[in-house]
Design an enzyme around this catalytic site. Structure first.
Site, PDB file in Angstrom:
ATOM      1  N   GLU A  46      32.065  30.768  34.559  1.00 55.48           N
ATOM      2  CA  GLU A  46      30.937  30.220  33.807  1.00 55.48           C
ATOM      3  C   GLU A  46      31.519  29.603  32.541  1.00 55.48           C
ATOM      4  OE1 GLU A  46      26.811  31.151  31.406  1.00 55.48           O
ATOM      5  OE2 GLU A  46      27.983  32.860  32.125  1.00 55.48           O
ATOM      6  N   ASP A  71      34.359  31.039  26.744  1.00 57.02           N
ATOM      7  CA  ASP A  71      33.771  30.476  25.529  1.00 57.02           C
ATOM      8  C   ASP A  71      34.801  30.598  24.422  1.00 57.02           C
ATOM      9  OD1 ASP A  71      31.858  29.947  23.239  1.00 57.02           O
ATOM     10  OD2 ASP A  71      30.416  30.074  24.880  1.00 57.02           O
ATOM     11  N   ASP A 120      26.364  22.450  25.514  1.00 58.50           N
ATOM     12  CA  ASP A 120      26.101  21.449  24.480  1.00 58.50           C
ATOM     13  C   ASP A 120      26.121  20.075  25.154  1.00 58.50           C
ATOM     14  OD1 ASP A 120      26.208  19.621  22.343  1.00 58.50           O
ATOM     15  OD2 ASP A 120      27.408  20.978  21.106  1.00 58.50           O
TER      16      ASP A 120
END
Length: 218
Positions: A46, A71, A120
């Site tokens: 992910e 992330d 984003d």
């Protein structure tokens, strides 16, 4: 930096379900992810995982697959890994890394699927190369994905949805699924009722959720 945030950053350095490469080395130092999980189950990523709602949600539903949430934000990784530990998800891990360096840390043909959930959208025209479905990133994914790996995109941005479709056309890729209102389609079950905070906010504001599923051709 606040004491609370600093404490979280220190905590994730000690967690077994977190790996950090905040300042990537230009050399290829691929990580043995099968050794990390202790099995040879399929690996699914992910990207820009935020608080890890999808990584943890999918891991809980598919114990025979390994999920890695990626992330660069340490506080998000802390929350995602905390939830994973709380739910005893041994098939979920979190990697703090810049996404455009991922090919340094995954072997060729090592990843089966990629989920990109409410990333984003980088709406400024000058930032289009930063979009995670840009040609630049598709070429990065090809370096470590298996042939015909599946990529899932869910977004509340029509601009990102339209942009992705144009990129796929230019890459001669026909989407498996492309719907401009997920909640009025037959494909909501693809997402197992997992909802991120960004999605919930968009829905509460009357927004639509766009969904594309495609096969990443080599």
């Amino acid at each position: 930096m606040s004491r609370s945030k600093l404490k979280k950053f220190q905590e994730i350095t000690t967690r077994k379900n977190v790996i950090e490469v905040v300042y990537p080395n230009k050399q290829n130092i691929s990580i043995d992810w099968q050794a990390h999980f202790g099995n040879k189950n399929p690996i699914i990523l992910e990207l820009a995982c935020g608080n890890g709602e999808y990584t943890n949600g999918l891991a809980a539903l598919n114990l025979d697959k390994n999920y890695i949430g990626i992330d660069i934000k340490g506080e998000r990784i802390w929350q995602a890994s905390t939830d994973s530990i709380t739910n005893n998800l041994t098939n979920a891990a979190f990697f703090r890394c810049q996404i455009d360096h991922l090919a340094d840390y995954f072997e060729p043909n090592s990843v089966s699927e990629i989920w990109i959930i409410h990333p984003d959208p980088f709406l400024r025209e000058s930032d289009t190369k930063k979009r995670l479905t840009s040609r630049k990133f598709l070429n990065i994914y090809r370096q470590f994905c298996r042939p015909n790996s599946i990529v899932y995109l869910k977004t509340d941005s029509q601009e990102l949805f339209d942009f992705t479709l144009k990129i796929l056309i230019s890459e001669n890729i026909t989407p498996i699924v492309a719907v401009n209102d997920l909640y009025k389609s037959h494909f909501l079950t693809d997402h197992h009722l997992i909802i991120t905070r960004f999605e919930r906010k968009a829905l509460n504001n009357g927004g639509k959720i766009y969904y594309i599923k495609f096969s990443l051709k080599s």
